[in-house]
Design an enzyme around this catalytic site. Structure first.
Site, PDB file in Angstrom:
ATOM      1  N   CYS A  17      72.134 -13.081   5.738  1.00 36.96           N
ATOM      2  CA  CYS A  17      72.531 -14.060   4.736  1.00 36.96           C
ATOM      3  C   CYS A  17      71.900 -15.412   5.017  1.00 36.96           C
ATOM      4  O   CYS A  17      71.412 -15.687   6.115  1.00 36.96           O
ATOM      5  CB  CYS A  17      74.048 -14.186   4.705  1.00 36.96           C
ATOM      6  N   HIS A  27      75.796 -19.015   1.836  1.00 40.17           N
ATOM      7  CA  HIS A  27      77.160 -19.426   2.196  1.00 40.17           C
ATOM      8  C   HIS A  27      77.140 -20.571   3.198  1.00 40.17           C
ATOM      9  O   HIS A  27      76.100 -20.961   3.736  1.00 40.17           O
ATOM     10  CB  HIS A  27      77.928 -18.231   2.769  1.00 40.17           C
TER      11      HIS A  27
END
Length: 254
Positions: free
Chosen positions: A230, A214
């Site tokens: 992440c 992301h």
């Protein structure tokens, strides 16, 4: 036969003929001296004439000759790639790229992953993400990764992606940071959203791994290990990456 210029008398027997190429005595002596030096140094000569230079004119096959790196209109100077922009109704500010290490800026490199074109390779130790291209190249982006104890590795695929996605903190994160309880039903997309401008959702064997690739407004975190597992990119870079992938792209995190 060329005629002599006006005013010059023909040479007598034994006289040297003066031509347009005036060789000075110094030139002749220096050339003779150079030839003597070559002979003394052991350089081979042919028939007493000019020296034969022992050059290697063979072509080696050990170093492959490859074409130059591709030209891509979206991979140009940093001031263009990391300029501010408006996307989806949100203003993405420019990135002070001079504060980002050059190796973490978007660029085309020779592919060293050995993976098939279209594969996303995240190298945790390098803090790099590679999108493998045809022709032996890859687009490389700098990334931030998870802290110790929050990292995931393996082979999976991108199940789907979202633009300006909603972020929902998992219960275990809310337990660690109670102030996040206000977002237990999801934080709407926006510049302060931790998922940034885009998110790619990683699934393995049809199940959500909980890990994402992301964007992030925290450009200074690129190259660091500080997320909850992440893989984060500069917002301008995740916008670029998102435009290049489609469903089911293979993902290798190593």
């Amino acid at each position: 036969m060329r005629e002599l210029p006006q005013g010059l008398t023909p040479p007598r027997n034994g006289d040297a003929i003066e031509t347009d190429h005036h060789l000075s005595r110094r030139t002749i002596l220096s050339g003779a001296g150079a030839l003597a030096l070559l002979s003394a140094a052991g350089c081979s000569t042919s028939g007493g004439g000019l020296p034969v230079l022992d050059l290697d004119d063979t072509v080696t096959g050990s170093v492959p000759i490859r074409p130059s790196i591709s030209v891509d209109k979206h991979i140009t100077s940093p001031d263009v790639m990391y300029a501010g922009l408006t996307d989806g109704g949100f203003n993405v500010p420019e990135v002070p790229y001079l504060k980002v290490k050059p190796e973490f800026r978007r660029q085309i490199v020779v592919d060293t992953t050995g993976e098939a074109p279209g594969t996303i390779v995240v190298h945790l130790q390098e803090r790099m993400l590679y999108l493998v291209q045809p022709g032996g190249e890859a687009i490389r982006y700098g990334v931030g990764i998870g802290k110790d104890g929050f990292r995931w590795s393996g082979r999976a695929n991108i199940q789907y992606g979202r633009e300006w996605p909603t972020w929902t903190p998992p219960p275990e994160m809310i337990a660690r940071k109670p102030e996040l309880v206000k977002w237990q039903a999801g934080q709407p997309g926006g510049f302060t959203n931790p998922l940034g401008a885009r998110a790619l959702y990683i699934y393995q064997d049809g199940k959500d791994t909980g890990y994402r690739i992301h964007g992030s407004p925290e450009w200074w975190s690129i190259g660091q290990a500080m997320s909850s597992g992440c893989v984060r990119l500069i917002n301008q870079d995740i916008i670029d990456l998102y435009s290049r992938v489609s469903k089911k792209n293979p993902v290798v995190v190593m």
